[in-house]
Design a protein around this motif. Structure first.
Motif, PDB file in Angstrom:
ATOM      1  N   PHE A  52      19.619   2.726  -7.698  1.00  0.00           N
ATOM      2  CA  PHE A  52      18.939   2.715  -8.994  1.00  0.00           C
ATOM      3  C   PHE A  52      18.527   1.285  -9.359  1.00  0.00           C
ATOM      4  CE2 PHE A  52      20.404   6.935  -9.088  1.00  0.00           C
ATOM      5  CZ  PHE A  52      19.847   7.613 -10.166  1.00  0.00           C
ATOM      6  N   ALA A  53      19.453   0.347  -9.194  1.00  0.00           N
ATOM      7  CA  ALA A  53      19.138  -1.054  -9.493  1.00  0.00           C
ATOM      8  C   ALA A  53      18.093  -1.592  -8.525  1.00  0.00           C
ATOM      9  CB  ALA A  53      20.412  -1.905  -9.424  1.00  0.00           C
ATOM     10  N   ILE A  54      18.229  -1.219  -7.259  1.00  0.00           N
ATOM     11  CA  ILE A  54      17.239  -1.639  -6.259  1.00  0.00           C
ATOM     12  C   ILE A  54      15.870  -1.091  -6.615  1.00  0.00           C
ATOM     13  CG2 ILE A  54      16.518  -1.403  -3.847  1.00  0.00           C
ATOM     14  CD1 ILE A  54      19.461  -1.495  -3.057  1.00  0.00           C
ATOM     15  N   CYS A  55      15.825   0.150  -7.074  1.00  0.00           N
ATOM     16  CA  CYS A  55      14.547   0.763  -7.444  1.00  0.00           C
ATOM     17  C   CYS A  55      13.824  -0.056  -8.493  1.00  0.00           C
ATOM     18  CB  CYS A  55      14.772   2.184  -7.961  1.00  0.00           C
ATOM     19  SG  CYS A  55      13.292   2.940  -8.676  1.00  0.00           S
ATOM     20  N   ALA A  56      14.521  -0.411  -9.563  1.00  0.00           N
ATOM     21  CA  ALA A  56      13.880  -1.173 -10.644  1.00  0.00           C
ATOM     22  C   ALA A  56      13.319  -2.489 -10.124  1.00  0.00           C
ATOM     23  CB  ALA A  56      14.879  -1.422 -11.764  1.00  0.00           C
ATOM     24  N   LEU A  57      14.090  -3.173  -9.287  1.00  0.00           N
ATOM     25  CA  LEU A  57      13.640  -4.447  -8.727  1.00  0.00           C
ATOM     26  C   LEU A  57      12.493  -4.247  -7.738  1.00  0.00           C
ATOM     27  CD1 LEU A  57      17.168  -6.007  -8.242  1.00  0.00           C
ATOM     28  CD2 LEU A  57      15.340  -7.062  -9.601  1.00  0.00           C
ATOM     29  N   ASP A  58      12.573  -3.194  -6.954  1.00  0.00           N
ATOM     30  CA  ASP A  58      11.525  -2.928  -5.963  1.00  0.00           C
ATOM     31  C   ASP A  58      10.210  -2.566  -6.641  1.00  0.00           C
ATOM     32  OD1 ASP A  58      10.817  -2.300  -2.999  1.00  0.00           O
ATOM     33  OD2 ASP A  58      10.258  -0.453  -4.049  1.00  0.00           O
ATOM     34  N   LEU A  59      10.269  -1.769  -7.710  1.00  0.00           N
ATOM     35  CA  LEU A  59       9.054  -1.433  -8.457  1.00  0.00           C
ATOM     36  C   LEU A  59       8.438  -2.678  -9.071  1.00  0.00           C
ATOM     37  CD1 LEU A  59       9.938   1.484  -7.954  1.00  0.00           C
ATOM     38  CD2 LEU A  59       9.585   1.950 -10.381  1.00  0.00           C
ATOM     39  N   ALA A  60       9.294  -3.539  -9.608  1.00  0.00           N
ATOM     40  CA  ALA A  60       8.789  -4.799 -10.188  1.00  0.00           C
ATOM     41  C   ALA A  60       8.159  -5.669  -9.115  1.00  0.00           C
ATOM     42  CB  ALA A  60       9.934  -5.541 -10.875  1.00  0.00           C
ATOM     43  N   ALA A  61       8.773  -5.703  -7.936  1.00  0.00           N
ATOM     44  CA  ALA A  61       8.246  -6.513  -6.839  1.00  0.00           C
ATOM     45  C   ALA A  61       6.892  -6.006  -6.373  1.00  0.00           C
ATOM     46  CB  ALA A  61       9.235  -6.526  -5.677  1.00  0.00           C
ATOM     47  N   HIS A  62       6.728  -4.692  -6.300  1.00  0.00           N
ATOM     48  CA  HIS A  62       5.437  -4.117  -5.900  1.00  0.00           C
ATOM     49  C   HIS A  62       4.373  -4.393  -6.948  1.00  0.00           C
ATOM     50  CE1 HIS A  62       5.921  -1.816  -2.134  1.00  0.00           C
ATOM     51  NE2 HIS A  62       7.194  -1.690  -2.498  1.00  0.00           N
ATOM     52  N   ASP A  63       4.742  -4.218  -8.218  1.00  0.00           N
ATOM     53  CA  ASP A  63       3.788  -4.495  -9.294  1.00  0.00           C
ATOM     54  C   ASP A  63       3.371  -5.965  -9.258  1.00  0.00           C
ATOM     55  OD1 ASP A  63       2.223  -4.021 -11.582  1.00  0.00           O
ATOM     56  OD2 ASP A  63       3.893  -4.484 -12.938  1.00  0.00           O
ATOM     57  N   LEU A  64       4.335  -6.843  -9.078  1.00  0.00           N
ATOM     58  CA  LEU A  64       4.056  -8.284  -8.976  1.00  0.00           C
ATOM     59  C   LEU A  64       3.164  -8.590  -7.779  1.00  0.00           C
ATOM     60  CD1 LEU A  64       4.533 -11.280  -9.695  1.00  0.00           C
ATOM     61  CD2 LEU A  64       6.654 -11.161  -8.347  1.00  0.00           C
ATOM     62  N   TYR A  65       3.478  -7.992  -6.645  1.00  0.00           N
ATOM     63  CA  TYR A  65       2.712  -8.226  -5.417  1.00  0.00           C
ATOM     64  C   TYR A  65       1.248  -7.838  -5.607  1.00  0.00           C
ATOM     65  CZ  TYR A  65       1.592  -7.973  -0.387  1.00  0.00           C
ATOM     66  OH  TYR A  65       1.036  -8.146   0.868  1.00  0.00           O
ATOM     67  N   GLY A  66       1.023  -6.662  -6.195  1.00  0.00           N
ATOM     68  CA  GLY A  66      -0.347  -6.231  -6.442  1.00  0.00           C
ATOM     69  C   GLY A  66      -1.080  -7.141  -7.404  1.00  0.00           C
ATOM     70  N   LYS A  67      -0.379  -7.589  -8.429  1.00  0.00           N
ATOM     71  CA  LYS A  67      -1.007  -8.485  -9.409  1.00  0.00           C
ATOM     72  C   LYS A  67      -1.329  -9.846  -8.788  1.00  0.00           C
ATOM     73  CE  LYS A  67       0.893  -6.213 -13.501  1.00  0.00           C
ATOM     74  NZ  LYS A  67       2.020  -6.151 -14.455  1.00  0.00           N
ATOM     75  N   LEU A  68      -0.463 -10.315  -7.889  1.00  0.00           N
ATOM     76  CA  LEU A  68      -0.739 -11.574  -7.198  1.00  0.00           C
ATOM     77  C   LEU A  68      -1.962 -11.468  -6.293  1.00  0.00           C
ATOM     78  CD1 LEU A  68       2.901 -12.663  -6.254  1.00  0.00           C
ATOM     79  CD2 LEU A  68       1.396 -13.814  -7.891  1.00  0.00           C
ATOM     80  N   LEU A  69      -2.147 -10.271  -5.689  1.00  0.00           N
ATOM     81  CA  LEU A  69      -3.304 -10.039  -4.816  1.00  0.00           C
ATOM     82  C   LEU A  69      -4.539  -9.590  -5.587  1.00  0.00           C
ATOM     83  CD1 LEU A  69      -1.743  -8.217  -1.701  1.00  0.00           C
ATOM     84  CD2 LEU A  69      -2.281 -10.649  -1.980  1.00  0.00           C
ATOM     85  N   GLY A  70      -4.334  -9.176  -6.845  1.00  0.00           N
ATOM     86  CA  GLY A  70      -5.451  -8.701  -7.656  1.00  0.00           C
ATOM     87  C   GLY A  70      -5.944  -7.317  -7.270  1.00  0.00           C
ATOM     88  N   LYS A  71      -5.039  -6.485  -6.708  1.00  0.00           N
ATOM     89  CA  LYS A  71      -5.423  -5.141  -6.274  1.00  0.00           C
ATOM     90  C   LYS A  71      -4.367  -4.121  -6.704  1.00  0.00           C
ATOM     91  CE  LYS A  71      -7.729  -6.666  -1.997  1.00  0.00           C
ATOM     92  NZ  LYS A  71      -7.737  -6.533  -0.520  1.00  0.00           N
ATOM     93  N   PRO A  72      -4.789  -2.892  -7.014  1.00  0.00           N
ATOM     94  CA  PRO A  72      -3.805  -1.838  -7.275  1.00  0.00           C
ATOM     95  C   PRO A  72      -3.071  -1.480  -5.985  1.00  0.00           C
ATOM     96  CG  PRO A  72      -6.013  -0.916  -7.217  1.00  0.00           C
ATOM     97  CD  PRO A  72      -6.171  -2.399  -7.149  1.00  0.00           C
ATOM     98  N   LEU A  73      -1.874  -0.957  -6.113  1.00  0.00           N
ATOM     99  CA  LEU A  73      -1.070  -0.665  -4.929  1.00  0.00           C
ATOM    100  C   LEU A  73      -1.711   0.362  -4.017  1.00  0.00           C
ATOM    101  CD1 LEU A  73       2.510  -0.636  -6.529  1.00  0.00           C
ATOM    102  CD2 LEU A  73       1.430  -2.440  -5.177  1.00  0.00           C
ATOM    103  N   TYR A  74      -2.299   1.418  -4.611  1.00  0.00           N
ATOM    104  CA  TYR A  74      -2.905   2.445  -3.761  1.00  0.00           C
ATOM    105  C   TYR A  74      -3.989   1.860  -2.862  1.00  0.00           C
ATOM    106  CZ  TYR A  74      -6.707   2.620  -7.211  1.00  0.00           C
ATOM    107  OH  TYR A  74      -7.759   2.289  -8.045  1.00  0.00           O
ATOM    108  N   GLU A  75      -4.672   0.850  -3.352  1.00  0.00           N
ATOM    109  CA  GLU A  75      -5.718   0.197  -2.547  1.00  0.00           C
ATOM    110  C   GLU A  75      -5.081  -0.668  -1.454  1.00  0.00           C
ATOM    111  OE1 GLU A  75      -9.166  -3.158  -3.244  1.00  0.00           O
ATOM    112  OE2 GLU A  75      -8.878  -1.626  -4.811  1.00  0.00           O
ATOM    113  N   ILE A  76      -4.015  -1.365  -1.795  1.00  0.00           N
ATOM    114  CA  ILE A  76      -3.299  -2.164  -0.797  1.00  0.00           C
ATOM    115  C   ILE A  76      -2.789  -1.278   0.327  1.00  0.00           C
ATOM    116  CG2 ILE A  76      -1.225  -3.575  -0.414  1.00  0.00           C
ATOM    117  CD1 ILE A  76      -1.609  -4.656  -3.274  1.00  0.00           C
TER     118      ILE A  76
END
Length: 337
Positions: free
Chosen positions: A91-115
């Protein structure tokens, strides 16, 4: 990389009941990860069935916060492996992993589905969940929220009669979730009656560890059966493929988007259907699930629709089930406060 955790209590529109519990509020934890001026958000809810509280998750993350802040972030998958090595709950890993994916997409300027190389031109419609209640209350919820697909929570002594009465008031597709409340004999008996009433599939009718019962159900049920409580982590997928028609992946239970992507791939290799489900959660968690929908056969991402008030903006869902994706990259999430 900066990390912050915060607890929220989400108010529900109505009392929400399943076969084993009822509640009017849902506690949830939001994690934010900030790097190079961008912030990613993730979520995990408390869950008494798995003995998870928001405080226990926050304590886990706070205990390694300095290591997280010193972690050299490159890709979510690498960060996820680091979190697993620290022995955190899924559960804790999930919250951090979701944040990491959201951050990663924002750093690349693309939505995750596109990545991930997927298109949102075609995707399944989410169901809307009707919790266990009196017939009048269940009908009132359906009338309040007209929807093309309803997931009906069951686990009473009169389940088929409930579905029969609900069918008199809508032509929508029904999905049934008994949350482990039935026996194999009940499932096999109920399946043809429910099929006649327009039920698409059954979700987790038996107890999570009743594998012999599920084998019997698989041989005799006229409706497909989807695993939920029996499918927690990646290693469960192969076993479920022998006992179920498909699996329902919950990001909180498996540990986030990173393992969910692998579970989807494995399920498709094994020829079983794939669903991703939600908890009663905010738009933070729902927006992460939405990034996966081009890869799914079914989806249950109505959690934020069940709330009286939300704490974030992101993916929106129209009354006809159409998903509106935000222009913001990553999961497209922004907290309201």
């Amino acid at each position: 990389m900066q990390v912050q955790v915060k607890k929220y209590t989400l108010p529900l529109k109505h009392t929400f009941s399943i076969s084993r519990e009822s509640h009017d509020f849902q506690d949830t934890m939001i994690v934010s990860l900030t790097l190079d001026g961008k912030t990613g958000y993730g979520e995990a809810t408390s869950n008494p069935y798995y003995n998870i509280t928001t405080q226990s998750m926050m304590d886990e993350i706070n205990a390694i916060s300095s290591e997280i802040e010193n972690f050299e972030f490159t890709k979510p998958e690498v960060f996820h492996a680091f979190l697993v090595s620290k022995g955190l709950s899924n559960f804790a890993i999930c919250a951090l992993d979701l944040a990491a994916h959201d951050l990663y997409g924002k750093l690349l300027g693309k939505p995750l589905y596109e990545i991930w190389g997927t298109s949102i031109e075609k995707y399944p419609t989410t169901n809307y969940t009707i919790g266990i209640a009196s017939i009048d209350i269940m009908l009132a919820k359906m009338q309040e929220m007209p929807w093309p697909i309803y997931k009906i929570k069951l686990g009473t002594s009169d389940d088929v009669a409930i579905v029969r009465e609900l069918r008199n008031h809508t032509d929508a597709i029904f999905r049934i979730d008994a949350n482990c409340a039935w026996t194999a004999q009940e499932t096999i008996h109920n399946a043809p009656l429910l099929k006649e009433l327009g039920v698409e599939f059954l979700e987790q009718p038996l107890k999570a560890d009743d594998w012999s019962g599920m084998e019997e159900v698989m041989h005799h049920s006229v409706l497909p059966v989807i695993a939920d409580e029996s499918c927690i982590v990646e290693s469960d997928v192969e076993k479920c493929a022998l006992h179920f028609s498909g699996i329902n992946i919950k990001l909180t239970k498996c540990g986030g988007l990173t393992p969910a992507l692998r579970m989807i791939k494995k399920a498709k290799e094994l020829g079983i259907s794939v669903m991703v489900g939600c908890m009663t959660e905010s738009t933070v968690g729902i927006s992460a699930i939405a990034q996966l929908i081009p890869q799914l056969d079914y989806v249950d991402m109505d959690g934020a629709l069940l709330l009286k008030s939300d704490i974030a903006t992101g993916v929106q869902i129209d009354p006809d089930g159409k998903v509106i994706f935000p222009k913001l990259a990553g999961s497209g999430v922004q907290l309201l406060d």
